[in-house]
Design an enzyme around this catalytic site. Structure first.
Site, short mmCIF file in Angstrom:
data_model
loop_
_atom_site.label_atom_id
_atom_site.label_comp_id
_atom_site.label_asym_id
_atom_site.label_seq_id
_atom_site.Cartn_x
_atom_site.Cartn_y
_atom_site.Cartn_z
N SER A 130 0.85 -1.19 0.00
CA SER A 130 0.00 0.00 0.00
C SER A 130 0.88 1.24 0.00
O SER A 130 1.99 1.22 0.53
CB SER A 130 -0.90 0.04 1.24
OG SER A 130 -1.64 1.24 1.30
N TYR A 143 -3.14 0.06 10.41
CA TYR A 143 -3.01 -0.48 9.05
C TYR A 143 -1.69 -0.03 8.44
O TYR A 143 -0.94 -0.84 7.88
CB TYR A 143 -4.18 -0.01 8.21
CG TYR A 143 -4.15 -0.44 6.76
CD1 TYR A 143 -4.56 -1.72 6.40
CD2 TYR A 143 -3.72 0.43 5.76
CE1 TYR A 143 -4.54 -2.12 5.06
CE2 TYR A 143 -3.70 0.04 4.43
CZ TYR A 143 -4.11 -1.23 4.09
OH TYR A 143 -4.08 -1.62 2.77
#
Length: 232
Positions: A130, A143
């Site tokens: 990501s 996250y």
């Protein structure tokens, strides 16, 4: 690497980006695509081979490696995003969950399948990481931390798997238009765009694929005096 004729395993394949990967791989001529999911009944992709796989369960991972012994391309796509502040009362549990899925899950699956890839000439390992491995956003601190660790893990695996000639690719999408980002108002890539760029990177033998203008801007800022992770 040409995906035609290859056998691929995609984790988290029952929805979102994982489902888009399975569909595109079959259309691109992969010989077989294993669609990994905790609940195989949730996989409904014509032509795929559903396989029970819980990446947080070592026994489940080992069973999958035994059942999918013909895999030459592994796509670690399964992931978790539970929003919450890092100073919330349950933040330690939340962080542990993110690491168990996003970081340790990637390691469990890769460790189990590395010998399988070696048996087929090295093959390729693709980790869906990501842009949030390089910065954080409100409510996604856990996250981001797990994705930063997954990025570091990917770099370490690349070094360790080089001897067996496994191509290791880290993919860094920004926001993708899936149910994971529902309610977030921001520019988003479609799952199909992410898949197409990832498979292009695979065909070109690239070790890193950055998705979207936002992703490239974030990465480019890292070497500046005011990187984006300090200014957001």
């Amino acid at each position: 690497m040409d995906i035609r004729g290859k056998v691929v395993l995609v984790t988290g394949a029952n929805r979102g980006l994982g489902k888009a990967f399975v569909t595109a791989l079959l259309q691109a001529g992969a010989a077989k695509v294993y669609a990994g999911a905790r609940d195989v009944a949730s996989v409904n992709i014509s032509g795929s081979t559903p396989i029970a796989l819980d990446i947080t369960d070592e026994a489940s991972v080992q069973r999958a490696a035994e059942q999918c012994s013909d895999v030459s391309v592994l796509i670690n796509n399964a992931g978790a995003l539970n929003r919450g502040a890092l100073l919330d009362a349950d933040s330690v549990d939340n962080l542990q969950h993110h690491f168990d899925v996003n970081t340790l899950g990637t390691l469990r699956v890769t460790r189990a399948f590395a010998p399988v890839l070696a048996k087929h000439g090295g093959g390729a390992l693709i980790n869906i990481i990501s842009v949030l491995s390089w910065l954080s956003s409100p409510g996604a601190g856990a996250y981001s931390a797990s994705k930063s660790a997954q990025w570091g893990l990917t770099n370490g695996l690349r070094s360790e798997l080089r001897e067996q000639q496994t191509l290791v690719i880290g993919v860094h999408p920004a926001y993708i238009d899936t149910d994971m980002t529902a309610g977030i108002e921001a520019p988003k890539s479609t799952p199909q765009e992410v898949v197409a760029l990832t498979l292009q990177g695979l065909s070109e033998g690239r070790e890193e694929v950055v998705i979207s203008d936002m992703g490239h801007a974030v990465k480019a800022s890292l070497s500046t005096e005011r990187p984006i992770y300090l200014t957001r």
